[in-house]
Design a protein around this motif. Structure first.
Motif, PDB file in Angstrom:
ATOM      1  N   ARG A 124       0.857  -1.112  -0.078  1.00  0.00           N
ATOM      2  CA  ARG A 124      -0.035  -0.006   0.101  1.00  0.00           C
ATOM      3  C   ARG A 124       0.785   1.324   0.042  1.00  0.00           C
ATOM      4  O   ARG A 124       0.310   2.258  -0.159  1.00  0.00           O
ATOM      5  CB  ARG A 124      -1.215   0.004   1.182  1.00  0.00           C
ATOM      6  N   PHE A 125       2.168   1.025   0.445  1.00  0.00           N
ATOM      7  CA  PHE A 125       2.905   2.390   0.344  1.00  0.00           C
ATOM      8  C   PHE A 125       3.794   2.446  -0.958  1.00  0.00           C
ATOM      9  O   PHE A 125       4.736   3.062  -1.102  1.00  0.00           O
ATOM     10  CB  PHE A 125       3.929   2.113   1.538  1.00  0.00           C
ATOM     11  N   SER A 130      -1.245   5.690  -4.167  1.00  0.00           N
ATOM     12  CA  SER A 130      -2.230   6.799  -4.025  1.00  0.00           C
ATOM     13  C   SER A 130      -2.766   7.448  -5.170  1.00  0.00           C
ATOM     14  O   SER A 130      -3.889   8.028  -5.211  1.00  0.00           O
ATOM     15  CB  SER A 130      -1.146   7.866  -3.217  1.00  0.00           C
ATOM     16  N   ALA A 131      -1.815   7.715  -6.187  1.00  0.00           N
ATOM     17  CA  ALA A 131      -2.581   8.074  -7.670  1.00  0.00           C
ATOM     18  C   ALA A 131      -3.583   7.073  -8.091  1.00  0.00           C
ATOM     19  O   ALA A 131      -4.609   7.707  -8.702  1.00  0.00           O
ATOM     20  CB  ALA A 131      -1.338   8.432  -8.487  1.00  0.00           C
ATOM     21  N   ARG A 133      -5.508   5.194  -6.545  1.00  0.00           N
ATOM     22  CA  ARG A 133      -6.808   5.400  -5.628  1.00  0.00           C
ATOM     23  C   ARG A 133      -7.464   6.679  -5.967  1.00  0.00           C
ATOM     24  O   ARG A 133      -8.742   6.632  -5.998  1.00  0.00           O
ATOM     25  CB  ARG A 133      -6.291   5.572  -3.986  1.00  0.00           C
ATOM     26  N   ALA A 134      -7.040   7.599  -6.281  1.00  0.00           N
ATOM     27  CA  ALA A 134      -7.561   8.921  -6.768  1.00  0.00           C
ATOM     28  C   ALA A 134      -8.271   8.666  -7.997  1.00  0.00           C
ATOM     29  O   ALA A 134      -9.341   9.241  -8.264  1.00  0.00           O
ATOM     30  CB  ALA A 134      -6.627  10.165  -6.637  1.00  0.00           C
ATOM     31  N   ARG A 183      -7.066  -1.253  -1.065  1.00  0.00           N
ATOM     32  CA  ARG A 183      -6.756   0.567  -0.676  1.00  0.00           C
ATOM     33  C   ARG A 183      -7.476   0.954  -1.805  1.00  0.00           C
ATOM     34  O   ARG A 183      -7.894   2.433  -1.536  1.00  0.00           O
ATOM     35  CB  ARG A 183      -5.316   0.421  -0.715  1.00  0.00           C
ATOM     36  N   ILE A 184      -7.531   0.875  -3.028  1.00  0.00           N
ATOM     37  CA  ILE A 184      -7.845   1.771  -4.099  1.00  0.00           C
ATOM     38  C   ILE A 184      -9.397   1.655  -4.536  1.00  0.00           C
ATOM     39  O   ILE A 184      -9.588   2.549  -4.991  1.00  0.00           O
ATOM     40  CB  ILE A 184      -6.898   1.222  -5.541  1.00  0.00           C
ATOM     41  N   GLU A 269       8.927   1.179  -0.052  1.00  0.00           N
ATOM     42  CA  GLU A 269       7.757   1.020   0.866  1.00  0.00           C
ATOM     43  C   GLU A 269       7.992   0.969   2.269  1.00  0.00           C
ATOM     44  O   GLU A 269       7.337   1.713   3.253  1.00  0.00           O
ATOM     45  CB  GLU A 269       7.219  -0.454   0.611  1.00  0.00           C
ATOM     46  N   HIS A 276       4.994   5.951   9.228  1.00  0.00           N
ATOM     47  CA  HIS A 276       3.713   5.884   9.467  1.00  0.00           C
ATOM     48  C   HIS A 276       3.448   4.983  11.154  1.00  0.00           C
ATOM     49  O   HIS A 276       2.646   5.643  11.709  1.00  0.00           O
ATOM     50  CB  HIS A 276       2.788   4.712   8.620  1.00  0.00           C
TER      51      HIS A 276
END
Length: 313
Positions: A124-125, A130-131, A133-134, A183-184, A269, A276
């Motif tokens: 997930r890292f 993150s991109a 997921r967006a 996650r996404i 990662e 975190h």
């Protein structure tokens, strides 16, 4: 709150390949953390005090405030419960436990003791997650595929635990893909069908094909294989109803959108995971999401067992 002058002191439990390759460098490169010692019945950490077991390490180093548990999953629950009972924060290597029941009991014990529990999903890292997921959040998705195929002889040489009960077999790497998937996408993922290929001399699958579906109705196809040679495949492809297409490759270090590469970064990662972990400790919180483990458990519950050739190391 720990600072560079007052770092969180960490002990490592289990000193296998993942601990040496990923955990030790990530901790040592974070000035808010201090690696104090490690324990393993077989191995000793370079440049650090080493002990045969966790209790001996904690007795010698009561200043240790947090433990990273990097053992095989079959013994992780007992060690984590002892660590939490002793008031230590706990970082669990993935998968967090051998069963959902074990995982849930760890979450409850951490809450009871008021300490941090991190169920770490390192994929997930990855830099492109993150991109991705967006991108998914901004579209109506039509289908998803997850392809996680690698060579067990390359990545787990001589590690018999991975095909023992509780070792999860090809789900050990495959759960990384499931951790990105969960996650996404914004809603839960349900297992509809699973074909689990078991060698006669193994107690965990070496190959899996699954049909899944998100709660909003998006079909997901997942294929895992532990016998892939040459180029390894760690990819997720997402197609949108408007014709758009996103692809994550090499475990989320590369991102393609509509066939054009828009991101390619080195894997980093574990530094993100440990940052975190430090933030969770500082804020008095936990991060114990077991969604990827639930998918694996459900696959075993509804899956069809298929005979495969014996596995030869």
């Amino acid at each position: 709150m720990a600072t560079t002058s007052n770092p969180v002191k960490i002990g490592l439990v289990g000193l296998g390949k993942i601990a040496v390759d990923q955990h030790i460098p990530a901790i040592r490169n974070n000035p808010a953390l201090e690696l104090v010692a490690g324990c393993s019945p077989q191995t000793r950490p370079d440049g650090l005090p080493g002990y045969d077991d966790m209790q001996a390490m904690l007795a010698a180093h009561p200043e240790i405030a947090a433990l990273a548990i990097c053992t095989p999953p079959q013994v992780r629950h007992r060690l984590a419960m002892e660590a939490l009972a002793a008031g230590r924060h706990v970082f669990l290597e993935k998968p967090p436990a051998a069963t959902l029941g074990e995982a849930e009991s760890l979450r409850a014990r951490a809450a009871e003791k008021g300490v941090t529990l991190l169920a770490s999903w390192h994929s997930r890292f990855a830099p492109a997650v993150s991109a991705a997921r967006a991108w998914v959040a901004a579209r109506k998705i039509s289908n998803i595929s997850v392809m996680w195929k690698e060579n067990v002889r390359q990545w787990h040489p001589g590690q018999k635990w991975i095909f023992a009960p509780g070792g999860m077999g090809v789900f050990d790497p495959g759960i990384n893909g499931l951790s990105i998937l969960t996650r996404i996408v914004p809603d839960a993922v349900i297992v509809k069908k699973a074909d689990l290929h078991f060698p006669a001399n193994c107690d965990a699958p070496i190959e899996v094909q699954m049909d899944l579906q998100t709660e909003s109705g998006v079909p997901v196809r997942a294929e895992f294989n532990f016998l892939q040679e040459n180029q390894q495949t760690w990819s997720i492809v997402v197609e949108a109803e408007d014709g758009g297409k996103l692809a994550l490759h090499l475990g989320g270090t590369e991102l393609e959108i509509d066939g054009r590469q828009v991101l390619k970064e080195p894997e980093h990662e574990y530094p993100g995971l440990y940052a975190h972990f430090h933030q969770l400790i500082a804020s008095g919180q936990s991060d114990a999401d077991f969604a990827p483990l639930r998918i694996v458990a459900d696959a075993f519950m509804v899956g069809k067992r298929i005979a495969a050739p014996d596995y030869i190391e």
